[in-house]
Structures are given as C-alpha cells and as structure tokens.
Design a protein around this motif. Structure first.
Motif, PDB file in Angstrom:
ATOM      1  N   ILE A 132       7.414   4.291  15.730  1.00 35.01           N
ATOM      2  CA  ILE A 132       6.854   4.576  14.375  1.00 35.01           C
ATOM      3  C   ILE A 132       6.272   6.073  14.528  1.00 35.01           C
ATOM      4  CG2 ILE A 132       4.816   4.056  12.967  1.00 35.01           C
ATOM      5  CD1 ILE A 132       5.263   1.112  13.537  1.00 35.01           C
ATOM      6  N   LYS A 133       5.605   6.204  15.651  1.00 33.34           N
ATOM      7  CA  LYS A 133       4.798   7.717  16.044  1.00 33.34           C
ATOM      8  C   LYS A 133       6.259   8.737  15.879  1.00 33.34           C
ATOM      9  CE  LYS A 133       1.431   6.411  19.072  1.00 33.34           C
ATOM     10  NZ  LYS A 133       0.701   6.435  20.412  1.00 33.34           N
ATOM     11  N   ARG A 134       7.478   8.355  16.107  1.00 30.12           N
ATOM     12  CA  ARG A 134       8.543   9.273  15.932  1.00 30.12           C
ATOM     13  C   ARG A 134       8.865   9.469  14.580  1.00 30.12           C
ATOM     14  NH1 ARG A 134      12.372  10.427  20.188  1.00 30.12           N
ATOM     15  NH2 ARG A 134      11.864   9.487  22.226  1.00 30.12           N
ATOM     16  N   ILE A 135       8.889   8.573  13.799  1.00 24.60           N
ATOM     17  CA  ILE A 135       9.411   8.687  12.454  1.00 24.60           C
ATOM     18  C   ILE A 135       8.126   9.397  11.901  1.00 24.60           C
ATOM     19  CG2 ILE A 135       9.487   7.423  10.292  1.00 24.60           C
ATOM     20  CD1 ILE A 135      10.879   5.121  11.999  1.00 24.60           C
ATOM     21  N   CYS A 136       6.810   9.200  12.098  1.00 27.97           N
ATOM     22  CA  CYS A 136       5.926   9.774  11.290  1.00 27.97           C
ATOM     23  C   CYS A 136       5.798  11.447  11.600  1.00 27.97           C
ATOM     24  CB  CYS A 136       4.450   9.267  11.868  1.00 27.97           C
ATOM     25  SG  CYS A 136       4.473   7.537  11.007  1.00 27.97           S
ATOM     26  N   SER A 137       5.984  11.565  13.066  1.00 21.90           N
ATOM     27  CA  SER A 137       5.912  12.930  13.434  1.00 21.90           C
ATOM     28  C   SER A 137       7.153  13.820  12.903  1.00 21.90           C
ATOM     29  CB  SER A 137       6.157  13.223  14.841  1.00 21.90           C
ATOM     30  OG  SER A 137       4.910  12.532  15.459  1.00 21.90           O
ATOM     31  N   SER A 138       8.513  12.895  12.903  1.00 23.43           N
ATOM     32  CA  SER A 138       9.646  13.731  12.112  1.00 23.43           C
ATOM     33  C   SER A 138       9.464  13.990  10.920  1.00 23.43           C
ATOM     34  CB  SER A 138      10.776  12.684  12.212  1.00 23.43           C
ATOM     35  OG  SER A 138      11.109  12.558  13.967  1.00 23.43           O
ATOM     36  N   VAL A 139       8.864  13.042   9.978  1.00 29.59           N
ATOM     37  CA  VAL A 139       8.576  13.112   8.500  1.00 29.59           C
ATOM     38  C   VAL A 139       7.718  14.528   8.285  1.00 29.59           C
ATOM     39  CG1 VAL A 139       7.726  12.322   6.420  1.00 29.59           C
ATOM     40  CG2 VAL A 139       9.041  10.726   7.901  1.00 29.59           C
ATOM     41  N   SER A 140       6.753  14.417   9.068  1.00 25.09           N
ATOM     42  CA  SER A 140       5.582  15.600   8.702  1.00 25.09           C
ATOM     43  C   SER A 140       6.346  16.823   9.248  1.00 25.09           C
ATOM     44  CB  SER A 140       4.422  15.532   9.970  1.00 25.09           C
ATOM     45  OG  SER A 140       3.894  14.104   9.735  1.00 25.09           O
ATOM     46  N   ILE A 141       7.004  17.035  10.361  1.00 20.99           N
ATOM     47  CA  ILE A 141       7.797  18.259  10.483  1.00 20.99           C
ATOM     48  C   ILE A 141       8.707  18.797   9.555  1.00 20.99           C
ATOM     49  CG2 ILE A 141       9.336  19.303  12.118  1.00 20.99           C
ATOM     50  CD1 ILE A 141       8.060  17.555  14.447  1.00 20.99           C
ATOM     51  N   ILE A 142       9.611  17.768   9.157  1.00 19.51           N
ATOM     52  CA  ILE A 142      10.619  17.955   8.078  1.00 19.51           C
ATOM     53  C   ILE A 142       9.828  18.373   6.781  1.00 19.51           C
ATOM     54  CG2 ILE A 142      12.318  16.873   6.279  1.00 19.51           C
ATOM     55  CD1 ILE A 142      13.089  15.074   8.858  1.00 19.51           C
ATOM     56  N   THR A 143       8.930  17.767   6.366  1.00 15.73           N
ATOM     57  CA  THR A 143       7.973  18.428   5.078  1.00 15.73           C
ATOM     58  C   THR A 143       7.661  19.991   5.195  1.00 15.73           C
ATOM     59  OG1 THR A 143       7.139  15.906   4.746  1.00 15.73           O
ATOM     60  CG2 THR A 143       6.147  17.666   3.709  1.00 15.73           C
ATOM     61  N   ILE A 144       7.091  20.101   6.560  1.00 14.09           N
ATOM     62  CA  ILE A 144       6.486  21.472   6.745  1.00 14.09           C
ATOM     63  C   ILE A 144       7.679  22.284   6.628  1.00 14.09           C
ATOM     64  CG2 ILE A 144       5.084  22.750   8.351  1.00 14.09           C
ATOM     65  CD1 ILE A 144       3.453  20.316   9.264  1.00 14.09           C
ATOM     66  N   VAL A 145       8.710  22.050   7.346  1.00 14.17           N
ATOM     67  CA  VAL A 145       9.711  22.922   7.364  1.00 14.17           C
ATOM     68  C   VAL A 145      10.325  23.191   6.028  1.00 14.17           C
ATOM     69  CG1 VAL A 145      12.134  23.524   8.364  1.00 14.17           C
ATOM     70  CG2 VAL A 145      10.291  22.505   9.794  1.00 14.17           C
ATOM     71  N   ALA A 146      10.675  22.254   5.279  1.00 15.19           N
ATOM     72  CA  ALA A 146      11.282  22.245   3.913  1.00 15.19           C
ATOM     73  C   ALA A 146      10.402  22.895   3.004  1.00 15.19           C
ATOM     74  CB  ALA A 146      11.373  20.701   3.438  1.00 15.19           C
ATOM     75  N   VAL A 147       9.027  23.134   3.160  1.00  8.67           N
ATOM     76  CA  VAL A 147       8.228  23.732   2.078  1.00  8.67           C
ATOM     77  C   VAL A 147       8.052  25.173   2.529  1.00  8.67           C
ATOM     78  CG1 VAL A 147       5.648  24.360   1.356  1.00  8.67           C
ATOM     79  CG2 VAL A 147       6.466  22.035   1.685  1.00  8.67           C
ATOM     80  N   CYS A 148       8.122  25.451   3.828  1.00  7.86           N
ATOM     81  CA  CYS A 148       8.121  26.779   4.355  1.00  7.86           C
ATOM     82  C   CYS A 148       9.512  27.723   4.044  1.00  7.86           C
ATOM     83  CB  CYS A 148       7.664  27.075   5.810  1.00  7.86           C
ATOM     84  SG  CYS A 148       6.181  26.475   6.015  1.00  7.86           S
ATOM     85  N   LEU A 149      10.597  26.870   4.205  1.00  6.57           N
ATOM     86  CA  LEU A 149      11.955  27.329   3.885  1.00  6.57           C
ATOM     87  C   LEU A 149      12.025  28.254   2.581  1.00  6.57           C
ATOM     88  CD1 LEU A 149      14.565  24.837   5.410  1.00  6.57           C
ATOM     89  CD2 LEU A 149      14.415  27.208   5.913  1.00  6.57           C
ATOM     90  N   PHE A 150      11.317  27.743   1.597  1.00  4.84           N
ATOM     91  CA  PHE A 150      11.598  28.452   0.128  1.00  4.84           C
ATOM     92  C   PHE A 150      10.624  29.740   0.131  1.00  4.84           C
ATOM     93  CE2 PHE A 150      12.602  24.045  -0.676  1.00  4.84           C
ATOM     94  CZ  PHE A 150      13.874  24.124  -1.389  1.00  4.84           C
ATOM     95  N   PHE A 151       9.873  30.022   1.061  1.00  2.00           N
ATOM     96  CA  PHE A 151       8.920  31.279   1.202  1.00  2.00           C
ATOM     97  C   PHE A 151       9.337  32.142   2.363  1.00  2.00           C
ATOM     98  CE2 PHE A 151       6.912  27.789  -1.154  1.00  2.00           C
ATOM     99  CZ  PHE A 151       6.988  28.366  -2.408  1.00  2.00           C
ATOM    100  N   GLU A 152      10.116  33.268   2.471  1.00  2.00           N
ATOM    101  CA  GLU A 152      10.499  33.683   3.560  1.00  2.00           C
ATOM    102  C   GLU A 152       9.386  34.192   4.592  1.00  2.00           C
ATOM    103  OE1 GLU A 152      12.986  37.204   3.340  1.00  2.00           O
ATOM    104  OE2 GLU A 152      14.477  36.006   2.362  1.00  2.00           O
ATOM    105  N   PRO A 153       8.094  34.862   3.919  1.00  2.00           N
ATOM    106  CA  PRO A 153       6.987  35.212   5.083  1.00  2.00           C
ATOM    107  C   PRO A 153       6.342  33.718   5.515  1.00  2.00           C
ATOM    108  CG  PRO A 153       6.869  36.309   2.597  1.00  2.00           C
ATOM    109  CD  PRO A 153       7.821  35.301   2.704  1.00  2.00           C
TER     110      PRO A 153
END
Length: 264
Positions: A3-24
């Motif tokens: 469960i910890k792995r899944i929660c951490s993975s979802v959090s990381i994926i969300t942050i990366v996905a958002v940041c990917l659309f904005f180069e800076p």
C-alpha cells in the motif's frame, strides 16, 4: 508495504505528470531530485568514513540540470569545461585540509557522485528539450519504470533462481525476465511517441530494459558497500530518491543519444 508503494508511486506519477507540461517547472523538479539524490549518495559514502565535500558536490551537481533547463551555456561543450573546473576546485580545496590522507579517494568520490547522479539524470531534461520531448520523456519513463514494476511483480510471485545474490538477494532471474517483458510492453504503448517500427521499438525497449536493471543493480552494489538498505526514506515503501531514479540514470543518456543522433 505494498500500500505504501502504491501511494508513493501515485504521488510521484501525479507530480511528474503535472510538471511535464511546463518546461521550467519540470527542470526545477529534475534539479530538486538531483539535489536530494546527491545528498543521499554522499551521505551513504560518509558512512564508510570517506571525507568528502558533500555540500559542494550537491551545489555543483544541481547547477548541471539547472543550466540545461534554462539553456545557460558558456561554450558548446560547456559540460566538459565545467567538470574540469570542478576537479581543479576540489584539488585546490584540499590544500586547506590539515592532513593528506584520503585526498584521492575524496576527490574521486565527489566527482563520481556528480557524474553518476547529476550528469546522468540531467539527460531527462535534454530529452524533454528534443522535438516531441513531452512524448519522449513519457516513453523513457514507461519503458524504464515498467521494467521495475514487472521485475517486482513477476519476481515476488514466481522468482526462484537468484540473479546476483551477493548484490541483491531478493532479485531473481524470473523477475529480470519479467522486467524485460514489461519494458517491451512499455515500448509498444509508447509507439505513438516514438514514431518508429515495431522492430526498432522492441530492440530499444530490450536494451533500455537491460540498462534499467544494470542501473538498479549498480545502486544496490553501492548500498551493499556502504552497508545501507535504502539510500533514504523520502518515499514510503520505495526508499530514497536515488532508489527511485537509479534505473533512469542508465537509460536516460542512452535513450537521448539514440533518439537525437540515430533514429531521428
């Protein structure tokens, strides 16, 4: 733990996905991960009693992704010049020490850390700056991280034959094969981003899958040498930043050179 792995993975994926659309923002994210990863690496090394300039190495390492993200280049091959200047600076800084023991080891480890973590990981920004960079970053992330997922799922369920037990006793041959299979799946999913034939996708996926596992094993080898289980604890269930990006450290540079010089 799962469960910890899944929660951490979802959090990381969300942050990366958002940041990917904005180069800076993406550049700042990579720089931040670089800083934490370097800090974790140098902290591990310190446990061996090696004297290093930890904070100098972290600052120098962060300058690499930041300079790439914001396109600051003194010369065409500024990275080599930068590394030379860092090496000279480290040697000069050693003159202030009261003892000569460990000079070569300290300088070598500091430079290695900057190259291994900061320079290798900075290729994630270089990939983003390529034409269709958004899709290419997505592709290398899918191919690399699905390898981790596949190795974990298949290895934990069917793993019987140890891969290299002295380095990582929990990794198995079956898990490694499962990781490669999942890398190919990641490559096939990424076909719209890669724009090449299925044959080339399978080849690059297998190559990146092997590199991803080498990156994982390499960091495991360093952790065993430093006698630590994880590089850090910032991501519950996953460990530290270095534990999460170790596979990308090997796949990102190769993927960048392949996409920029061979395929496209």
């Amino acid at each position: 733990m799962l469960i910890k792995r899944i929660c951490s993975s979802v959090s990381i994926i969300t942050i990366v996905a958002v940041c990917l659309f904005f180069e800076p923002l993406y550049g700042l994210l990579v720089a931040s991960l670089t800083a934490i990863g370097l800090y974790e690496f140098f902290t591990m090394v310190e446990k061996k009693g090696i004297w290093i300039y930890k904070y100098f190495g972290v600052v120098v390492g962060v300058l690499i992704p930041l300079s790439i993200a914001f396109r600051f280049e003194l010369t065409k091959n500024w990275e080599l010049l930068f590394i030379v200047l860092v090496l000279i600076t480290l040697i000069v800084m050693q003159f202030r020490r009261r003892q000569n023991i460990g000079v070569i080891v300290g300088i070598s480890v500091t430079v290695f850390g900057v190259l291994y973590v900061a320079w290798f990981f900075s290729f994630m920004i270089k990939i983003r700056l390529l034409a269709d960079g958004l899709g290419l970053v997505t592709a290398v992330l899918l191919i690399t991280k699905l390898n981790d997922v596949g190795a974990y799922l298949v290895g934990s369920r069917f793993g019987k034959v140890p891969l290299i037990p002295r380095i990582s006793p929990n990794k198995s041959v079956e898990g490694a094969a499962g990781g490669l299979f999942f890398s190919v799946l990641g490559g096939l999913i990424s076909k719209p981003f890669l724009g090449c034939s299925y044959e080339k996708i399978i080849i690059i996926s297998v190559v990146l899958g092997i590199l991803a596992q080498l990156g994982d094993l390499s960091e495991s080898l360093m952790k065993r040498d430093c006698q630590v289980k994880d590089s850090g604890s910032i991501f519950p269930g996953l460990g530290g930043v270095l534990d999460s990006i170790d596979s990308l450290l090997f796949t990102a540079p190769v993927f960048y050179f392949y996409m920029s010089n061979i395929l496209r």
